[in-house]
Design a protein around this motif. Structure first.
Motif: not given
Length: 389
Positions: A352-381
């Motif tokens: 994928v390229s920067k800016g490509d759509v890779i999914g859609y905001v939802g409320n799945t898993g342990n979530s209390t409302g529609a939102h995106l949980h976004f993470e950055t990891r280095v070496g998995g951390n």
């Protein structure tokens, strides 16, 4: 909101995941299933119509046979009544036969007596050598004696005539009685034979019709069972179709909230773009005694999620409290992850390229409302994404 931590570095662990198709693809598959179910239901309905028509045909044939059987039963009833009359007639014939036999026995006895009397009379006349009329006249001693002798001769002749007449009549009556007896016996045999044949004919026809009716009823019963089974199967298919249609409606309702376009790219001060243009609601860091490994960005369900940086998709699967979870490897030890999606917009192995759509905001898993949980990891951390945005 709580999140698990990844145990191994994303760059070091090979991911073997299930490929989740986009909703559009799922919708196509669902539509194919719906069309297939409709075809199966229509086939069941055609089968039901055919079975119903067949059952109606058998019912008409059974009714026709029942009418024939009823007619035969009426005919049999008449024959039974006729048989009763014939039996009464036979009884009368047998009584007449008994009387005629008794009468014949008496007549034969009388004939024998008459013959014996005639024989005795003839023997007597032969031995007595009785005078004839001329001798009686010549030997008479006067007119009075002549009259007396003449009357005697007449009485003797009349007695002989009566004896002879009795013999003739007895023989004639015996002969006539024998003929009547023969006729009665022949009539008895004929009536008995006719009644017996008619009973057997009616019984044979009735039995054949009853057998055919039973065969038709058995076939109709089998067809009815097949119809019940087909209807049951059809109702199950219709129930399944309703479920599929409801699922399709849910998908359509869900897709109705999706933006046709991902919207403008939101840029910050870092090298990465913001994955969604929603409201920042929760930072990276400790929360409720544990690490909140990313940031939360509130947005409506169905809002397109962009790849924050170019890379290769290494994870796209349901992952515990993250719900639908996607991770992209950007080279080196850096990766980004996107949680709680309502559905995926990419798959494992995709570049994928920067800016490509890779999914859609939802409320799945342990979530209390529609939102995106976004993470950055280095070496998995996990590291604070704000340093890259």
């Amino acid at each position: 909101m709580s999140h698990g931590r990844l145990i191994l570095a994303l760059v070091a662990v090979p991911f073997v995941v299930w490929l989740f198709l986009p909703v559009a693809s799922n919708g196509q598959q669902l539509q194919r299933k719906i069309e297939q179910k409709r075809g199966e239901i229509e086939a069941k309905k055609r089968r039901e119509r055919s079975l119903t028509s067949t059952i109606e045909g058998y019912s008409r044939r059974i009714n026709t046979l029942q009418g024939d059987i009823s007619t035969l039963q009426g005919r049999q009833t008449k024959i039974e009544a006729d048989l009763a009359n014939k039996r009464a007639e036979l009884s009368r014939l047998q009584e007449e036969l008994r009387k005629e036999r008794a009468r014949l026995t008496r007549l034969r006895a009388r004939l024998a007596e008459s013959r014996a009397a005639l024989k005795d009379r003839l023997v007597y006349l032969y031995k007595a050598d009785e005078p004839d009329l001329v001798t009686v006249i010549l030997e008479s001693e006067g007119f009075a004696d002549l009259i007396t002798r003449t009357e005697f001769m007449q009485r003797v002749s009349q007695q002989d005539a009566r004896i002879l007449d009795r013999v003739v009549k007895a023989k004639a009556e015996a002969t006539a009685t024998e003929k009547r007896l023969d006729r009665f016996e022949a009539r008895q045999r004929k009536v008995t034979k006719i009644v017996s044949q008619r009973r057997l004919e009616v019984l044979a026809i009735k039995n054949r019709l009853v057998d055919r009716r039973e065969q038709f009823e058995a076939t109709r019963s089998d067809k009815r069972q097949a119809l019940v089974s087909t209807r049951t199967s059809r109702k199950k298919l219709e129930s399944h179709l309703v479920s599929l249609q409801k699922e399709e409606q849910r998908i359509q309702a869900r897709l109705a909230g999706f933006s046709s376009a991902p919207g403008p790219i939101r840029r910050g001060n870092g090298s990465m773009i913001w994955p969604v243009g929603g409201t920042f609601t929760s930072p990276f860091g400790q929360r409720w005694g544990r690490l909140h490994a990313g940031i939360d960005i509130a947005a409506p369900v169905g809002t397109p999620i962009r790849a924050a940086e170019s890379g290769k998709v290494v994870l796209a699967s349901w992952t515990g409290g993250y719900g639908n979870y996607t991770c992209i490897q950007h080279g080196g030890a850096l990766s980004t992850c996107y949680a709680h999606q309502v559905r995926y917009g990419t798959s494992v192995g995709a570049n994928v390229s920067k800016g490509d759509v890779i999914g859609y905001v939802g409320n799945t898993g342990n979530s209390t409302g529609a939102h995106l949980h976004f993470e950055t990891r280095v070496g998995g951390n996990p590291v604070d994404p704000m340093g890259y945005l």
